[in-house]
Scaffold this motif. Structure first.
Motif, PDB file in Angstrom:
ATOM      1  N   GLU A  98     -11.164  12.299   2.040  1.00  0.00           N
ATOM      2  CA  GLU A  98     -10.292  12.270   0.860  1.00  0.00           C
ATOM      3  C   GLU A  98      -8.834  12.417   1.265  1.00  0.00           C
ATOM      4  N   GLY A  99      -8.424  11.557   2.188  1.00  0.00           N
ATOM      5  CA  GLY A  99      -7.041  11.581   2.627  1.00  0.00           C
ATOM      6  C   GLY A  99      -6.183  10.632   1.809  1.00  0.00           C
ATOM      7  N   GLY A 100      -4.964  11.055   1.542  1.00  0.00           N
ATOM      8  CA  GLY A 100      -4.016  10.225   0.808  1.00  0.00           C
ATOM      9  C   GLY A 100      -2.850   9.842   1.692  1.00  0.00           C
ATOM     10  N   GLY A 101      -1.788   9.362   1.074  1.00  0.00           N
ATOM     11  CA  GLY A 101      -0.579   9.021   1.814  1.00  0.00           C
ATOM     12  C   GLY A 101      -0.847   7.982   2.883  1.00  0.00           C
ATOM     13  N   SER A 102      -0.442   8.290   4.094  1.00  0.00           N
ATOM     14  CA  SER A 102      -0.626   7.361   5.204  1.00  0.00           C
ATOM     15  C   SER A 102      -1.964   7.547   5.905  1.00  0.00           C
ATOM     16  N   GLY A 103      -2.617   8.693   5.666  1.00  0.00           N
ATOM     17  CA  GLY A 103      -3.866   8.999   6.352  1.00  0.00           C
ATOM     18  C   GLY A 103      -3.689   9.440   7.787  1.00  0.00           C
ATOM     19  N   ASN A 104      -2.456   9.601   8.224  1.00  0.00           N
ATOM     20  CA  ASN A 104      -2.179   9.930   9.624  1.00  0.00           C
ATOM     21  C   ASN A 104      -1.917  11.417   9.863  1.00  0.00           C
ATOM     22  N   PHE A 105      -1.837  12.189   8.803  1.00  0.00           N
ATOM     23  CA  PHE A 105      -1.466  13.583   8.945  1.00  0.00           C
ATOM     24  C   PHE A 105      -2.551  14.493   8.380  1.00  0.00           C
ATOM     25  N   ALA A 106      -2.777  15.600   9.071  1.00  0.00           N
ATOM     26  CA  ALA A 106      -3.834  16.515   8.670  1.00  0.00           C
ATOM     27  C   ALA A 106      -3.644  17.030   7.253  1.00  0.00           C
ATOM     28  N   TYR A 107      -2.412  17.275   6.847  1.00  0.00           N
ATOM     29  CA  TYR A 107      -2.168  17.845   5.519  1.00  0.00           C
ATOM     30  C   TYR A 107      -2.518  16.890   4.392  1.00  0.00           C
TER      31      TYR A 107
END
Length: 122
Positions: A98-107
């Motif tokens: 369930e990653g948002g944004g760029s998907g490249n960052f843990a947060y």
């Protein structure tokens, strides 16, 4: 959502491993599923992410051309095929969902598994 990563182990340099991550609970293909890794004494770093389909995959420069991420939405699984492994790939590998944004960052991710150890010997 609970995530369980598996498939880690000890392998010689140049070898291959396939990591699997099983998600219990519903995940959406509209969000990223990703793999991160953390070596001793280092920060957790992005490895690969996938959204929607295999046409939308992203990799860290250090693994590009060697690792392949894929997902099976019907089974709620994500995989990381790791080829041509190097000693510097040694780390605990974590899957995230369930990653948002760029998907490249843990947060950017809401859910994390406990990790699986990958050790590459020289």
């Amino acid at each position: 959502v609970q995530l369980q990563a598996s498939g880690g182990g000890l392998v010689q340099a140049g070898g291959s491993l396939r990591l699997s991550c099983a998600a219990s609970g519903r995940t959406s293909s509209r969000y990223y599923m990703g793999w991160f890794r953390q070596a001793p004494g280092k920060e957790r770093e992005f490895v690969a992410a996938i959204i929607n389909s295999e046409d939308n995959t992203y990799y860290a420069d250090s693994v590009k051309g060697r690792f392949t991420i894929s997902r099976d939405n019907a089974k709620n699984m994500v995989y990381l095929q790791m080829n041509s492994l190097k000693p510097e790939d040694t780390a605990v590998y974590y899957c995230a969902a369930e990653g948002g944004g760029s998907g490249n960052f843990a947060y950017e991710y809401d859910y994390w598994g406990k990790g699986t150890q990958v050790t590459v010997s020289s």
